[in-house]
Motif scaffolding. Structure first.
Motif, short mmCIF file in Angstrom:
data_model
loop_
_atom_site.label_atom_id
_atom_site.label_comp_id
_atom_site.label_asym_id
_atom_site.label_seq_id
_atom_site.Cartn_x
_atom_site.Cartn_y
_atom_site.Cartn_z
N ALA A 163 0.83 -1.21 0.00
CA ALA A 163 0.00 0.00 0.00
C ALA A 163 0.86 1.26 0.00
CB ALA A 163 -0.93 -0.01 1.21
N GLU A 164 1.96 1.25 0.76
CA GLU A 164 2.85 2.40 0.80
C GLU A 164 3.48 2.67 -0.56
OE1 GLU A 164 3.44 4.61 3.06
OE2 GLU A 164 2.14 3.71 4.58
N ILE A 165 3.75 1.62 -1.30
CA ILE A 165 4.35 1.77 -2.64
C ILE A 165 3.32 2.27 -3.64
CG2 ILE A 165 5.42 0.51 -4.55
CD1 ILE A 165 6.52 -1.46 -2.42
N LEU A 166 2.09 1.75 -3.56
CA LEU A 166 1.07 2.06 -4.57
C LEU A 166 0.35 3.38 -4.32
CD1 LEU A 166 -0.52 -1.48 -4.89
CD2 LEU A 166 1.01 -0.38 -6.53
N ALA A 167 0.25 3.79 -3.06
CA ALA A 167 -0.55 4.98 -2.72
C ALA A 167 -0.17 6.23 -3.52
CB ALA A 167 -0.47 5.25 -1.22
N PRO A 168 1.11 6.62 -3.58
CA PRO A 168 1.43 7.84 -4.33
C PRO A 168 1.21 7.69 -5.84
CG PRO A 168 3.43 6.74 -3.58
CD PRO A 168 2.30 6.04 -2.92
N ILE A 169 1.31 6.48 -6.35
CA ILE A 169 1.11 6.26 -7.79
C ILE A 169 -0.36 6.36 -8.14
CG2 ILE A 169 1.45 4.65 -9.70
CD1 ILE A 169 3.75 3.42 -8.11
N LEU A 170 -1.21 5.74 -7.32
CA LEU A 170 -2.64 5.72 -7.58
C LEU A 170 -3.37 6.92 -6.99
CD1 LEU A 170 -3.37 1.94 -6.88
CD2 LEU A 170 -2.92 3.04 -9.07
N ARG A 171 -2.64 7.74 -6.20
CA ARG A 171 -3.24 8.88 -5.53
C ARG A 171 -4.38 8.44 -4.62
NH1 ARG A 171 -3.44 13.61 -10.25
NH2 ARG A 171 -1.21 13.56 -10.74
N LYS A 201 2.13 1.28 -16.42
CA LYS A 201 3.53 1.02 -16.78
C LYS A 201 4.45 1.23 -15.59
CE LYS A 201 7.11 2.19 -20.15
NZ LYS A 201 8.18 2.22 -19.15
N GLN A 202 4.17 2.26 -14.80
CA GLN A 202 4.98 2.52 -13.61
C GLN A 202 4.87 1.37 -12.61
OE1 GLN A 202 4.09 6.30 -11.86
NE2 GLN A 202 5.71 6.17 -10.33
N ILE A 203 3.64 0.88 -12.41
CA ILE A 203 3.44 -0.25 -11.50
C ILE A 203 4.08 -1.51 -12.06
CG2 ILE A 203 1.69 -1.74 -10.45
CD1 ILE A 203 -0.16 0.68 -10.36
N LYS A 204 3.93 -1.71 -13.35
CA LYS A 204 4.50 -2.89 -14.00
C LYS A 204 6.02 -2.92 -13.86
CE LYS A 204 4.39 -5.31 -18.45
NZ LYS A 204 3.92 -5.23 -19.86
N ASP A 205 6.65 -1.76 -14.03
CA ASP A 205 8.11 -1.68 -13.87
C ASP A 205 8.52 -2.00 -12.43
OD1 ASP A 205 8.31 -0.99 -16.50
OD2 ASP A 205 8.52 1.16 -16.15
N ALA A 229 3.55 -9.00 -6.09
CA ALA A 229 3.22 -10.12 -6.97
C ALA A 229 1.72 -10.24 -7.20
CB ALA A 229 3.75 -11.43 -6.38
N GLY A 230 0.91 -9.81 -6.23
CA GLY A 230 -0.54 -9.95 -6.35
C GLY A 230 -1.25 -8.76 -6.95
N VAL A 231 -0.52 -7.85 -7.59
CA VAL A 231 -1.13 -6.67 -8.22
C VAL A 231 -1.25 -6.92 -9.71
CG1 VAL A 231 -0.94 -4.19 -8.63
CG2 VAL A 231 -0.15 -5.15 -6.47
N PHE A 232 -2.45 -6.68 -10.26
CA PHE A 232 -2.71 -6.95 -11.67
C PHE A 232 -3.46 -5.77 -12.29
CE2 PHE A 232 -2.84 -10.89 -9.20
CZ PHE A 232 -1.79 -11.58 -9.78
#
Length: 674
Positions: A163-171, A201-205, A229-232
């Motif tokens: 969640a800490e990694i994805l939060a700033p990307i997904l706002r 693309k950012q998440i995929k990288d 690994a569980g993010v799609f």
């Protein structure tokens, strides 16, 4: 004893037998044979025999072996095996028969994954096919919460780390994401919808980086934690409005789920949305198993909607009203442009507006379509309906003399015009040109022998012009305005309604009144949609709008000529709306405004309505500005210039040529005693 008998009794050959009850030991028969008759086994080589003649020592008595009966034990083992087999059979029956459907469903749920295939939302275009609202490729970011458990990731805080990694990307809020990921019994969670390809693309990288680190860590004997690994992602689409705030009041917007949440996006949501499809496939570890067949129901795209709006005219109208609202310090304003021959709306502009691409920056008060949703008292622009009733009922003609005093006592009050003046000697045409309230009251009194009869007649014409009912656009949130039954008119309303106070309408209704006059007295229900284009590419025109005759063609032409005097005559109130080379008919309006916050009169509504060319009408333009606080508040002064700017642009865009004929120039006043 004979030698042979002696031999038979050789002590070396004597064997002692155990008692008969020891059956386990065989007793050899005399003569070197056992009792069964089998020969005695020969002595083993190397075995020393006792010397001849020496007595052989007697062997020790053999230990007896007592064996019990095996039947009880065999019976016990058989019963045990039977019980075990019976348990297996019962369980098998339960799994295969009793609970078969439940287990099959559970297996199906765990093994197979069903995903929705989002239908592509149809486009909204202007009358030339230019996109006003369209959809682009996007991605729904999803997750399999079971892949964030400590058992799977070898990390107890995997949901929080992801969640800490994805939060700033997904706002998104990290705590909200972590909550979605901490659902071990779930196999599917939507983290964010309709993200751009750049976001995925950012998440995929990042997924690739974490996967490589986990693999390298495992090679060194570590745990190899991969928290992403569980993010799609799932293919989706995102609504975009290429022209920003252009026509936003008409178009509306879509919500986070991709469904219409305002304007035409809501009204036509069923046609635009299409029908979602579905795909079902086997999965393992969150990944699709390619060797197992999938079942897919393809999505059906939504239909494209072609509007009557002209993008360029819409831009001109929006630019003009926004500039004047800002200049006047007004609350808001609107402009309607309509084709008088077809009823098609060419522009519907609101100021201030909003950008549907970024609703986070939008003012909630500006997110509707005020041109259809605001109800207000129109003021003097409504006088044209009173004059239409007077002319149609043959109560007067344009040259009829009307003596207009400075004050007129009617009912419970004194009525006056917008300015103090000596007694005016006006024609009926002059009453309209100079926008006299008193003159209009006097003219409408001729509609009946009593005021009550006159009210009934006037009310019938107001209804024919479309007041007190929706315009016919079926737009969400449109107001029908307020038009009370004539029997409910108060003492003052009997005299204020003829000049546009004491009733209310919206901007579209006001524009439609002038389009009706310009169209020879026939009202055409306004339209915003020209047609739809289905997934098969076939264009289906919109149904023909309803038409109704309001006044005769003669009355309509007379009114058009009278409206020219408002603009063309020096005594008229609409001189700022003149357009060089074109004959223009129009009417100014300045009314007391009801403050929505208090329900009391506060400020003014300034307006101007008209059409051109006046002798062969093609375009109607209506402008209204609410509560101007800087400079003039008269309709002719602040809405007249807006009308001129928008009308000139519309005539040029539609390539409408001037007629070249001269206006009739009806008299405005008369000399007493003539």
């Amino acid at each position: 004893m004979s030698p042979s008998a002696e031999a038979d009794h050789d002590p070396r050959q004597v064997t002692q037998c155990p008692p008969r009850n020891h059956r386990a030991v065989a007793c050899p028969a005399p003569g070197g044979r056992t009792r069964g008759g089998r020969p005695r086994p020969a002595a083993r080589p190397g075995t020393r025999r006792p010397p001849a003649g020496r007595p052989r020592p007697a062997p020790r008595a053999a230990r007896s072996l007592l064996l019990g009966s095996p039947r009880p034990r065999l019976r016990l083992v058989g019963v045990g095996l039977t019980l075990v087999m019976l348990a297996f059979v019962v369980r098998l029956l339960q799994v295969q028969a009793v609970d078969a459907s439940a287990y099959a469903a559970k297996a199906e749920k765990n093994r197979y994954f069903t995903s929705t295939l989002a239908a592509e939302r149809g486009k909204i275009t202007d009358r030339s096919g230019i996109a006003l609202a369209t959809s682009v490729d996007a991605h729904d970011i999803t997750a399999d919460p079971s892949m964030f458990t400590a058992r799977f990731t070898k990390a107890p805080d995997a949901p929080e780390r992801a969640a800490e990694i994805l939060a700033p990307i997904l706002r998104k809020d990290a705590a909200e994401l972590a909550k979605k990921l901490r659902a071990p019994k779930s196999r599917y969670a939507v983290l964010a919808r309709r993200q751009t390809p750049q976001v995925w693309k950012q998440i995929k990288d990042l997924k690739s980086v974490f996967a490589k680190k986990a693999s390298a860590d495992k090679a060194k004997g570590g745990k190899g934690v991969d928290v992403l690994a569980g993010v799609f992602q799932e293919a989706s689409s995102k609504r975009v409005y290429p022209n920003g705030d252009l026509a936003a009041g008409i178009l509306g917007y879509v919500n986070a789920e991709g469904k219409g949440a305002g304007g035409l996006e809501t009204q036509l949501d069923e046609e635009l949305a299409g029908k979602d499809g579905e795909i079902k496939y086997a999965q393992s570890g969150g990944r699709r198993v390619p060797t197992v067949g999938a079942r897919e129901v393809p999505a059906v795209p939504g239909s494209d909607i072609e509007l009557t709006i002209d993008r360029d005219i819409q831009w001109a109208a929006q630019d003009a009203i926004a500039e004047q609202v800002e200049k006047s310090g007004a609350d808001r304003g609107y402009v309607i442009v309509q084709d008088t021959r077809t009823g098609e709306v060419l522009a519907m502009a609101n100021a201030p507006g909003f950008d549907p691409n970024d609703l986070s920056q939008a003012d909630a008060a500006a997110m509707g379509n005020a041109a259809l949703q605001d109800a207000y008292e129109p003021g003097s622009t409504a006088k044209v309906m009173s004059m239409a009733a007077v002319l149609e009922e043959n109560a007067a003609v344009p040259g009829t003399h009307v003596v207009v005093p400075n004050r007129l006592h009617r009912g419970d009050r004194l009525f006056k015009d917008d300015i103090d003046h000596p007694t005016w000697y006006l024609t009926l045409n002059g009453v309209l040109a100079k926008s006299s309230n008193i003159g209009t009251i006097l003219a409408t009194e001729q509609l009946g022998k009593t005021r009550a009869q006159a009210n009934q007649v006037l009310h019938s014409y107001l209804r024919k012009f479309g007041l007190g009912r929706p315009s016919g656009l079926h737009y969400p949130g449109e107001t029908a305005g307020i038009l009370a039954a004539p029997g409910d008119w108060s003492t003052s309303q009997q005299y204020t309604i003829p000049f546009g106070q004491g009733l209310s309408l919206n901007a579209m209704q006001a524009a439609s009144v002038y389009s009706t006059i310009a169209n020879g007295g026939v009202r055409i229900q306004p339209t915003l949609v020209r047609g739809t284009k289905g997934p098969d590419g076939r264009f289906t025109p919109a149904p023909e709008p309803k038409k109704s005759r309001v006044v005769s063609e003669k009355t309509a032409k007379t009114l058009a000529t009278m409206l020219e005097s408002v603009v063309d005559d020096e005594e008229g109130t609409g001189t700022k709306a003149r357009i060089p080379g074109y004959r223009v008919g129009g009417k100014t309006g300045t009314s007391n405004r009801v403050d929505p916050a208090t329900g009391r009169y506060k400020g003014y509504t300034a307006s101007f309505a008209g059409f051109a060319p006046a002798d062969k009408p093609r375009v109607t333009v209506y402008c209204a500005i609410q509560n101007p606080t800087r400079g003039s508040y008269f309709g002719g002064q602040i809405c007249g210039p807006v009308y001129k700017q928008v009308m000139e642009f519309a005539l040029k865009t539609l390539q409408v040529a001037p007629t070249g004929s001269e206006p009739a120039r009806l008299p405005v006043s008369f000399t007493p005693g003539e």
